[in-house]
Scaffold this active site. Structure first.
Site, mmCIF file in Angstrom:
data_model
loop_
_atom_site.group_PDB
_atom_site.id
_atom_site.type_symbol
_atom_site.label_atom_id
_atom_site.label_comp_id
_atom_site.label_asym_id
_atom_site.label_seq_id
_atom_site.Cartn_x
_atom_site.Cartn_y
_atom_site.Cartn_z
ATOM 1 C CB CYS A 277 22.333 45.291 42.779
ATOM 2 S SG CYS A 277 22.562 46.816 43.645
HETATM 3 N N1 SAJ Z 1 12.159 41.220 41.554
HETATM 4 C C1 SAJ Z 1 11.297 40.257 41.057
HETATM 5 N N2 SAJ Z 1 10.889 39.265 41.894
HETATM 6 C C2 SAJ Z 1 11.317 39.181 43.196
HETATM 7 C C3 SAJ Z 1 12.205 40.164 43.673
HETATM 8 C C4 SAJ Z 1 12.612 41.174 42.840
HETATM 9 O O1 SAJ Z 1 10.891 40.308 39.894
HETATM 10 O O2 SAJ Z 1 10.897 38.257 43.903
HETATM 11 C C5 SAJ Z 1 12.626 42.265 40.651
HETATM 12 C C6 SAJ Z 1 12.259 43.652 41.106
HETATM 13 O O3 SAJ Z 1 11.001 44.022 40.583
HETATM 14 C C7 SAJ Z 1 13.383 44.492 40.511
HETATM 15 C C8 SAJ Z 1 14.575 43.557 40.523
HETATM 16 O O4 SAJ Z 1 14.041 42.235 40.646
HETATM 17 O O5 SAJ Z 1 13.081 44.874 39.192
HETATM 18 C C9 SAJ Z 1 15.544 43.804 41.671
HETATM 19 O O6 SAJ Z 1 14.754 43.853 42.831
HETATM 20 P P1 SAJ Z 1 15.426 43.703 44.324
HETATM 21 O O7 SAJ Z 1 14.303 43.504 45.277
HETATM 22 O O8 SAJ Z 1 16.491 42.702 44.295
HETATM 23 O O9 SAJ Z 1 15.976 45.164 44.617
HETATM 24 P P2 SAJ Z 1 17.403 45.776 44.374
HETATM 25 O O10 SAJ Z 1 17.852 45.651 42.980
HETATM 26 O O11 SAJ Z 1 17.326 47.134 44.961
HETATM 27 O O12 SAJ Z 1 18.347 44.829 45.247
HETATM 28 C C10 SAJ Z 1 18.877 45.302 46.430
HETATM 29 C C11 SAJ Z 1 20.101 44.461 46.639
HETATM 30 N N3 SAJ Z 1 20.892 45.045 47.678
HETATM 31 C C12 SAJ Z 1 22.220 45.112 47.509
HETATM 32 O O13 SAJ Z 1 22.789 44.700 46.507
HETATM 33 C C13 SAJ Z 1 22.988 45.722 48.597
HETATM 34 C C14 SAJ Z 1 19.713 43.049 47.017
HETATM 35 O O14 SAJ Z 1 20.881 42.334 47.440
HETATM 36 C C15 SAJ Z 1 18.716 43.034 48.117
HETATM 37 O O15 SAJ Z 1 18.371 41.688 48.435
HETATM 38 C C16 SAJ Z 1 17.478 43.773 47.640
HETATM 39 O O16 SAJ Z 1 17.897 45.148 47.450
HETATM 40 C C17 SAJ Z 1 16.355 43.723 48.675
HETATM 41 O O17 SAJ Z 1 16.255 42.691 49.360
HETATM 42 O O18 SAJ Z 1 15.580 44.684 48.693
#
Ligand code: SAJ
Length: 440
Positions: A277
């Site tokens: 995403c």
């Molecule tokens: N990441 C960082 N730093 C952060 C947060 C994330 O480096 O502070 C990295 C993670 O390691 C990963 C990537 O970003 O590699 C994405 O992480 P994510 O926490 O955003 O997880 P996702 O990709 O599963 O995002 C989903 C999304 N949900 C939907 O699109 C419905 C996102 O909108 C959500 O906010 C996120 O989950 C969530 O909050 O867990």
């Protein structure tokens, strides 16, 4: 303006006799099908992958958030039927399209799954049907691509004969506090009647439905959600680079800033941006804006910074070994955690794949461990997760913590390792100013 087709469909929905179809049974489609079934609606799940269909019809689940027992119950009750046969759509009154929207190798949006699903649906579109697209995509897709194809093939009029809306998926696999049922659901239609009927349908099964005035608003809301996240991660990643230059501990800076009780939201740096995403959705937006002669600079810059983080992490590993008079070449580097985020088994776009590829290119002797991912094959290399974790930690010249799964015994790793590059602050305070630890 309500007509007999509108009221007829509304009555079927109110009586829950409307027959639902879900196109695409992945981590979005299967939970959505299940939540419609739990609301007492009869659902036909359609997916071209036969293995998925067999799993479901045998009462099993391949999706993290849906227990097999729930699938078995819904199938036994006759509420959930799965098939590869798209002609099942001829009997459907309400259809959700939940197909992937990845990027092509060129970095451009790949809309082939939406096109294929729409072309499969169009011949079966009939008066009194409502269609909702859930796939994350650029503003205008539903109107320009889905609506035009449906009208062209069927000759039907949207808002009068059939109804079309967009509703962004907000599924976060593995999450239990926010689920398909209780996460507020934005829905925007091509016409007010489309919004009304789609919202009425989803309100049968979901706790909160948020109607908006168009498909473009709903499409753009989703992209704002994930672009917000991607840009803020890019910000803290650049902060990590700045703090590295300044000789300041970025993790302590972020912890300090996070004590602000208002007007701040904590994000943390890392070795890159993974998942299906966050790295991808914003590029759908910047791609669309380029076609309108506008350069979405925030997205481009954040994407550039995030994409460079694996190389920044490699530099940290190289410098840490160098400080110990060990060239990276032929050094044994053990990568801990390769999934794109902690405590899941998903490798998609994982920065660990980039870090490992860079290490291999530099001649390091790379191994990895991940409790969720037993094997990786990527580009021209393939690896298996090591068996005896602590023995490997002990013999490695450098342990690189890339994904901070909670299953790891970090105090034991800290006590056993020769050198640790901690790209996720997995060691916490114990890793700060520790002679064996380098932090991002
Ligand atoms: N990441 C960082 N730093 C952060 C947060 C994330 O480096 O502070 C990295 C993670 O390691 C990963 C990537 O970003 O590699 C994405 O992480 P994510 O926490 O955003 O997880 P996702 O990709 O599963 O995002 C989903 C999304 N949900 C939907 O699109 C419905 C996102 O909108 C959500 O906010 C996120 O989950 C969530 O909050 O867990």
């Amino acid at each position: 303006m309500e007509n007999s087709i509108f009221t007829g469909l509304m009555t079927k929905l109110e009586k829950r006799t409307a027959r639902v179809a879900v196109l695409g049974l992945g981590y979005v489609g299967l939970p959505l099908a299940a939540v419609f079934c739990e609301a007492g609606l009869q659902v036909t799940g359609i997916d071209p992958v036969e293995e998925k269909i067999n799993e479901i019809n045998n009462g099993h689940s391949y999706v993290l958030d849906i227990p097999g027992a729930q699938v078995e119950k819904l199938v036994k009750k006759g509420l959930l039927i799965a098939t590869t046969d798209f002609s099942a759509l001829k009997d459907a009154d309400a259809v959700s399209i939940c197909v992937p929207t990845p990027l092509r190798k060129t970095g451009d949006p790949d809309l082939s799954f939406i096109v294929s699903a729409t072309e499969s649906l169009a011949p079966y579109l009939h008066p009194g049907m409502v269609v909702v697209l859930e796939s994350s995509t650029y503003p205008g897709t539903t109107r320009e691509l889905v609506l035009s194809k449906l009208c062209e093939v069927s000759g039907l009029e949207v808002g009068k004969d059939f109804f079309l809306a967009f509703s962004p998926e907000r599924v976060d696999p593995g999450r239990t506090d926010w689920t398909t049922y209780n996460t507020p659901k934005v829905i925007g239609g091509i016409t007010p009647a489309c919004t009304q009927i789609a919202a009425a349908w989803y309100s049968l099964a979901l706790q909160t439905v948020v109607p908006v005035t168009s498909t473009e608003v709903a499409e753009m809301a989703k992209l704002l959600e994930n672009t917000f996240r991607m840009i803020n991660i890019g910000l803290v990643n650049e902060l990590a680079i700045m703090c590295d230059r300044l000789g300041v501990d970025v993790w302590e800076v972020i912890e300090a800033a996070a004590t602000k009780p208002f007007g701040f939201m904590k994000f943390t740096p890392g070795p890159g941006l993974g998942g299906h995403c966050i790295p991808i959705d914003p590029l759908y937006l910047s791609w669309k804006l380029r076609s309108l002669n506008y350069n979405a600079r925030f997205i481009e810059l954040a994407s550039e910074i995030n994409t460079n983080m694996p190389r920044f992490a490699l530099g940290k590993i190289q410098d840490a070994l160098n400080e110990r008079s060990k060239p990276l070449k032929n050094s044994r580097v053990l990568v801990l955690g390769v999934a794109y985020k902690p405590d899941i088994d998903d490798l998609r776009e994982s920065p660990a794949l980039d870090v490992i590829g860079l290490l291999i290119k530099k001649g390091a002797r790379v191994s990895y461990h991940d409790p969720y991912i037993p094997t990786i094959s990527h580009d021209e290399w393939a690896l298996e997760s090591v068996d005896s974790l602590m023995a490997e930690v002990k013999t490695a010249d450098c342990v690189a913590i890339i994904t901070n799964h909670s299953a790891y015994d970090y105090p034991a790793i800290l006590a056993t390792a020769n050198l640790i590059v901690d790209t996720r602050n997995a060691l916490g305070k114990a890793g700060q100013n520790h002679p064996k630890v380098v932090r991002l």
